[in-house]
Scaffold this motif. Sequence first.
Motif, mmCIF file in Angstrom:
data_model
loop_
_atom_site.group_PDB
_atom_site.id
_atom_site.type_symbol
_atom_site.label_atom_id
_atom_site.label_comp_id
_atom_site.label_asym_id
_atom_site.label_seq_id
_atom_site.Cartn_x
_atom_site.Cartn_y
_atom_site.Cartn_z
ATOM 1 N N GLY A 209 -9.808 2.139 2.106
ATOM 2 C CA GLY A 209 -10.625 2.360 3.291
ATOM 3 C C GLY A 209 -10.242 3.664 3.954
ATOM 4 N N PRO A 210 -11.074 4.137 4.924
ATOM 5 C CA PRO A 210 -10.869 5.477 5.506
ATOM 6 C C PRO A 210 -9.569 5.611 6.307
ATOM 7 N N ALA A 211 -8.996 4.521 6.817
ATOM 8 C CA ALA A 211 -7.742 4.624 7.576
ATOM 9 C C ALA A 211 -6.565 4.078 6.777
ATOM 10 N N GLN A 212 -6.777 3.924 5.487
ATOM 11 C CA GLN A 212 -5.725 3.308 4.674
ATOM 12 C C GLN A 212 -4.999 4.330 3.812
ATOM 13 N N VAL A 213 -3.770 3.982 3.422
ATOM 14 C CA VAL A 213 -3.009 4.819 2.486
ATOM 15 C C VAL A 213 -2.508 3.920 1.364
ATOM 16 N N TYR A 214 -2.278 4.533 0.231
ATOM 17 C CA TYR A 214 -1.748 3.771 -0.902
ATOM 18 C C TYR A 214 -0.265 3.473 -0.694
ATOM 19 N N ASP A 215 0.120 2.300 -1.115
ATOM 20 C CA ASP A 215 1.518 1.850 -1.012
ATOM 21 C C ASP A 215 2.373 2.608 -2.029
ATOM 22 N N ALA A 216 3.126 3.587 -1.572
ATOM 23 C CA ALA A 216 4.022 4.332 -2.466
ATOM 24 C C ALA A 216 5.389 3.655 -2.550
ATOM 25 N N ASN A 217 5.763 2.953 -1.488
ATOM 26 C CA ASN A 217 7.168 2.515 -1.397
ATOM 27 C C ASN A 217 7.510 1.347 -2.313
ATOM 28 N N ALA A 218 6.520 0.491 -2.615
ATOM 29 C CA ALA A 218 6.829 -0.600 -3.549
ATOM 30 C C ALA A 218 7.215 0.007 -4.893
ATOM 31 N N ALA A 219 6.479 1.052 -5.295
ATOM 32 C CA ALA A 219 6.784 1.706 -6.578
ATOM 33 C C ALA A 219 8.117 2.439 -6.508
ATOM 34 N N ILE A 220 8.363 3.107 -5.385
ATOM 35 C CA ILE A 220 9.633 3.849 -5.225
ATOM 36 C C ILE A 220 10.814 2.880 -5.295
ATOM 37 N N LEU A 221 10.742 1.819 -4.503
ATOM 38 C CA LEU A 221 11.897 0.907 -4.424
ATOM 39 C C LEU A 221 12.113 0.142 -5.720
#
Length: 414
Positions: A209-221
């Motif tokens: 959605g327009p105010a959303q960002v992809y979850d990077a931290n699950a992949a990082i951790l």
Amino acid sequence: MSRHAHPPARPVDEHLRAVTAALRDLHPPARTVPLGEALGRVLAEDLVAPLDLQPFDNAQMDGFAVRAADTAGNGGRGRAALAVVAPVPAGHLPPPLGPGEAAPVMTGAPLPPGADAVVPVEEAEPRGFPAAGATVRLPADQPPGRFVRRVGEDVRAGTTVLPAGRRLTPARIGLAAALGLDRLPVCGRARALVYTTGDELVPPGAPRGPAQVYDANAAILRAQLEEAGVEVLAAGLVPDDPAAFAARLAADVRTGPDLVVTSGGVSEGAYEVVRQVLGGAGQFLHVAVQPGGPQGLARVHGVPVVCLPGNPVSTLVSFELFLRPALTAVLGSPAPRARRTAPLAEPVRPLPGRTQVRRAVLEAGAVRMAGGPGSHLLAAAARADALAVLPPGADELPAGTPVEVLVLDPPEGG
Ligand SMILES: Nc1nc2c(c(=O)[nH]1)N[C@H]1C(S)=C(S)[C@@H](COP(=O)(O)OP(=O)(O)OC[C@H]3O[C@@H](n4cnc5c(N)ncnc54)[C@H](O)[C@@H]3O)O[C@H]1N2
Ligand code: MOO
Ligand SMILES: [Mg+2]
């Protein structure tokens, strides 16, 4: 309003001690795994050889097994004529070799009793392996032991070939296999649950959605934990809904994790879900470091919960500063990051009152910054192969100033 929104920040080394203390009861039991699951695991006991390697005297070359004394001649010149007997393939036990005989022998085949040297087939006249009963002429004065691989030359049965604590590499797993072992005792891996928090997060691969960002931290951790030898039971996101997060956590800790790691929801906002749910069960505070200032530690049903700040680079750096070294202190692995001192390639301004950890690139032994200090700059962090640790200070550090670096990766292609 006071100019300082927080009580005095906790020093970095003090927070590392607190995280280490929170993990002190992590004792995943050792277990035995098949060789196919041993790569990267840490050997839990000394590996004692049940067998000699080589297991028997054998040929190092395709050629002729001889009694060296039978080739004694005139000072290395000339040839000795020997009677060819039945060939010895690898995997077959030969009969004894009589005086004056030469047995065609293949690499890895047992040396016939009585033989003490192997002459490569390339040196024979005629060249090649004649039938039994023929004569072969071999160069004179063969030294005893030539091209013979001796029993126990590599390993003596009963000796320790790998001490406990070694990480299992392809060569070490291969050594166990060569010794006839099909399983190895390995240190247990701690098991972790990972939660990333935020109503704004969507998993990679889903529509955004327009105010959303992809979850990077699950992949990082997940990657950081696995790189550190921790098994990740599950890693996924939860919304900023305290009741839902509390219920999910209470259910999940019953699956037996040794450790829970969260990202986000620990700072000063109105919807800090981690802090709201775990504030009563732990300590939420500021550490004197950027990035990674806001931090939390809690305990749920006896399971330690390490709460990292949500900005992706804050999560990444917090793991390197606190969680990874705490795991090393408690479990003996992973190996600590290499630390060294290197000169700045460019002038850099540190932060007053707080340690600053900059993503950096090591360039011909000097430290160049990868992007600015902002904890949202993930692409710059992805370029970095080191973290530069700048002590608190008011004045710009000129190029050439020695600074401490944590080496994350060998340089690309290096
Ligand atoms: N008034 C103050 N505001 C903030 C302070 C402060 O001291 N006073 N600290 C700032 C610092 S420093 C950090 S770091 C962040 C920490 O925030 P939280 O841990 O509460 O994290 P969130 O608010 O949930 O998110 C912060 C930021 O990071 C993005 N984020 C979060 N999770 C993920 C994820 N899994 N993948 C990608 N990006 C993520 C999120 O969208 C926000 O942009 O607080 C500052 N504010
Ligand atoms: O601690 Mo925050 O991590 O400065 O961005
Ligand atoms: Mg927040």
